[in-house]
Write a protein that holds these residues in place. Structure first.
Motif, PDB file in Angstrom:
ATOM      1  N   GLU A  19       0.789  -1.000  -0.155  1.00 38.33           N
ATOM      2  CA  GLU A  19       0.039   0.011   0.183  1.00 38.33           C
ATOM      3  C   GLU A  19       0.843   1.144  -0.293  1.00 38.33           C
ATOM      4  O   GLU A  19       1.136   2.278  -0.538  1.00 38.33           O
ATOM      5  CB  GLU A  19      -0.633  -0.211   1.249  1.00 38.33           C
ATOM      6  N   ALA A  20       2.109   0.932   0.840  1.00 36.91           N
ATOM      7  CA  ALA A  20       3.000   2.315   0.484  1.00 36.91           C
ATOM      8  C   ALA A  20       3.581   2.985  -0.284  1.00 36.91           C
ATOM      9  O   ALA A  20       3.795   3.937  -1.207  1.00 36.91           O
ATOM     10  CB  ALA A  20       4.143   1.760   1.556  1.00 36.91           C
ATOM     11  N   PHE A  31       0.786   4.515  -2.701  1.00 33.65           N
ATOM     12  CA  PHE A  31       1.047   5.478  -2.196  1.00 33.65           C
ATOM     13  C   PHE A  31       1.478   7.051  -2.660  1.00 33.65           C
ATOM     14  O   PHE A  31       1.835   7.573  -3.073  1.00 33.65           O
ATOM     15  CB  PHE A  31       0.878   5.792  -0.856  1.00 33.65           C
ATOM     16  N   ILE A  40      -3.764  -3.585  -3.779  1.00 32.02           N
ATOM     17  CA  ILE A  40      -4.024  -2.798  -2.573  1.00 32.02           C
ATOM     18  C   ILE A  40      -2.750  -1.636  -2.791  1.00 32.02           C
ATOM     19  O   ILE A  40      -2.822  -0.400  -2.540  1.00 32.02           O
ATOM     20  CB  ILE A  40      -3.006  -3.496  -1.991  1.00 32.02           C
ATOM     21  N   ILE A  77      -5.054   0.755  -4.198  1.00 34.34           N
ATOM     22  CA  ILE A  77      -5.652   2.067  -3.504  1.00 34.34           C
ATOM     23  C   ILE A  77      -5.005   3.144  -2.781  1.00 34.34           C
ATOM     24  O   ILE A  77      -5.141   3.971  -2.351  1.00 34.34           O
ATOM     25  CB  ILE A  77      -6.427   0.684  -2.101  1.00 34.34           C
ATOM     26  N   ASP A 127      -5.681   7.114  -2.696  1.00 35.46           N
ATOM     27  CA  ASP A 127      -5.313   7.630  -1.376  1.00 35.46           C
ATOM     28  C   ASP A 127      -4.362   8.866  -1.563  1.00 35.46           C
ATOM     29  O   ASP A 127      -4.619  10.010  -1.294  1.00 35.46           O
ATOM     30  CB  ASP A 127      -4.849   6.814  -0.245  1.00 35.46           C
ATOM     31  N   PRO A 132     -11.700  -8.299  -1.543  1.00 37.33           N
ATOM     32  CA  PRO A 132     -12.351  -8.247  -1.204  1.00 37.33           C
ATOM     33  C   PRO A 132     -13.207  -6.540  -0.705  1.00 37.33           C
ATOM     34  O   PRO A 132     -13.823  -5.507  -0.954  1.00 37.33           O
ATOM     35  CB  PRO A 132     -12.560  -8.234   0.630  1.00 37.33           C
ATOM     36  N   ALA A 133     -11.582  -5.821   0.119  1.00 38.32           N
ATOM     37  CA  ALA A 133     -11.973  -4.905  -0.182  1.00 38.32           C
ATOM     38  C   ALA A 133     -12.384  -3.836  -1.229  1.00 38.32           C
ATOM     39  O   ALA A 133     -12.556  -2.790  -1.600  1.00 38.32           O
ATOM     40  CB  ALA A 133     -10.271  -3.530   0.949  1.00 38.32           C
TER      41      ALA A 133
END
Lengths: 359, 359
Positions: B227-228, B231, B253, B256, B260, B282-283
């Motif tokens: 995720e990082a 980002f 991920i 996402i 963000d 799922p997210a």
DNA sequence: CTGAAAGCGCTTACAG
DNA sequence: CTGAAAGCGCTTACAG
């Protein structure tokens, strides 16, 4: 490269000793002379010898395997349990045999029988078997068993044979957290009736509400752990006469469904109404607003179950007594109103901002 | 209730026949006389007899167990693989032995050796073992093996011994989907270099871009599946000179994380810039905007792997040939701009609105 | 249709 | 310190 694996006899022959001596070396019986040992180890290496586990199991009456019986194989709960069990099993050099029951009592019975001769003990999670039947089954399996989140008549069974999530404590903490923030009309969307997780969470909610506001202050909307039920509950709340200022859904997925319904009806969460869940599924962190919820350390639960089981198998009575049961912890995010929207919702704040409240 | 389980001798004694006959009945050899059979079955019932699997394994040289070796035990991919494997194993009455390697080649080797005598075949996913070593290992294990998402030198190995996700096709489809919507400056956030999933997804992206816009039109931002990293990539994109109008992150991920970063910089997704992912975790369904992504039917992959393995074990050459490899499919949600925000983002529309595009 | 016996590959008293 | 032999609980030719 022959078709068949080397046996202990091959090793004995190559190293010029008896199979008994080979066996001793393999099992670490340190009575064997160094020189003999070296010869044998060399032969083992050379032949790529690996002991046949079935033969060993026959002779020792042990399989060095533990069984895990789960109701189903979907989702995160399952994989976390396995992961935790694996940690303890691996540490003790045990293998893992996996099975599940489709949630069906018949199948659970069948699975237990089928596993019986293949494992030294088993971890069973079979919420659908009625306790009496389970007990009989466990008895006649004559195997060490540790129950996971599963009811068991407590007739003299040592508590170490059962591990479970403390749903009551988690739900109570979460409800108290809402109360502490000033909410005083807190509704609960329940899980399916008859489900022990449901019951525990509802009890915790009721205990906290009754303690704070007196008996008769609870508001229960019936749910069933599904997103659809959460959505329906949200609509019911919107349409209802008594408007709660906060909603505690018995699991995250219902909380998500509920938030959805509230949003669609034009309500802001948490400004107009707070919503919290239970489980801390991965999605809880990603929805908007990020969901305040209760986290249970499932892997730890699995690890403890396995450790206790192995201790039983080894007759090592209190080897696992040192391990405290993992306690649920509150994960404070945005949906309860305790944090501003910009906090908690996004990636970077994830660690610094999320507030965890230990029980 | 004796301490020890009944054996086949007990059954023979109680029913007044030889163990050979009991064995025949137990194994369904229909040569046995009806009356004898009934007597025996009754004794089996009465004694709660279950054959000892180790003894049977010794005699038959079969374990009716298949092993599954995974790199690690975290997350959804793992649990879906297991679930699929279990479906096929259960259908064939095979048990499941689970192990993992911590992503460590040494441990993977050790795990394979440890499993060797306990299973009739194994499914191995060991992306970190270099192909040569894996091959040797598989050879000397002398067991049927099916590789899952794992490289293997194709020297004469039948293709049925390897199943994998078609990352190239999935990534290509997704990129083409973006192109079809009119995006023409499409960036890719890659996974970790050296990872085969990464490589496949990047290749698919490049193939589509090169085909549409000519060689040299790709824009790659290095990521690592975290995720990082997503980002960071989002920030880099915001700060960069060449602004893409769409971003394809190599997994959800990262997508996402990227969204963000874009949001924080004041960009709207998908209005200002589209973002899509890969995996359909799922997210993906719950974030805002709901993420367009590629879904791979992991459970199906596991099921096919197990089915092929069991076919090999049974010497049943082409029993599994009927099963096509599951193809990745695009799941169209909001983040690619193809759907309006109100669609796709919320519960009720989930099924009716999400567009799935078959390959 | 049924039984006696060998054999699967180990471990473990028992001797020495 | 080491070996010969029994035994773990099944299956499976081989006879009958």
């Amino acid at each position: 490269m022959t078709k068949r694996h080397a046996t202990i006899r091959d090793v004995a022959r190559v190293s010029g000793v008896s199979v008994a001596t080979v066996s001793r070396v393999l099992n670490g019986l340190d009575v064997v002379a160094e020189a003999t040992r070296d010869k044998i180890l060399q032969a083992v290496e050379q032949l790529d010898y690996v002991p046949h586990s079935a033969a060993r199991a026959m002779a020792t009456r042990q399989t060095t395997t533990i069984g895990v019986l789960l109701p189903d194989l979907h989702g995160e709960f399952f994989s976390e349990v396995i992961r935790g069990v694996d940690i303890a099993a691996r540490a003790a050099h045990y293998h893992l045999l996996l099975s599940h029951s489709h949630g069906d009592p018949e199948e659970a019975m069948a699975a237990i029988r089928a596993m019986r001769s293949r494992v030294d003990g088993m971890i069973v999670m079979a919420p659908t078997i009625e306790p009496g039947g389970l007990m009989t089954l466990v008895r006649q399996s004559k195997l060490p068993v540790v129950l996971l989140n599963t009811d068991f008549p407590s007739s003299g069974v040592p508590s170490s044979t059962s591990v479970m999530v403390d749903n009551v404590a988690g739900a109570r903490m979460l409800t108290e957290h809402l109360i502490a923030q000033g909410y005083n009309r807190i509704a609960h969307i329940s899980g399916p009736p008859g489900n022990r997780e449901s019951q525990g969470r509802q009890s915790g909610y009721e205990a906290a509400i009754n303690a704070a506001f007196g008996v008769g202050s609870t508001m229960i909307v019936a749910g069933d752990f599904s997103e659809a039920a959460g959505f329906a509950a949200g609509r019911a709340i919107v349409a209802g006469a008594l408007r709660p200022d906060a909603v505690f859904a018995a699991n995250d997925i219902m909380a998500i469904g509920c938030i959805d319904a509230l949003h669609q009806a034009g309500f802001a969460v948490p400004a107009d109404i707070a919503v919290v869940g239970f489980d801390d599924i991965p999605a809880a962190r990603f929805i908007t607003p990020a969901l305040t919820t209760v986290r249970v350390h499932i892997a730890e639960l699995g690890r403890i179950a396995a450790k206790r089981l192995i201790a039983q198998v080894l007759g090592d009575g209190n080897a696992a007594d040192g391990d405290a049961m993992p306690q649920p912890e509150i994960v404070v995010r945005v949906s309860c109103g305790a944090l501003s929207t910009r906090q908690g919702a996004t990636y970077q704040q994830k660690n610094p901002v999320e507030g965890r409240v230990e029980l």
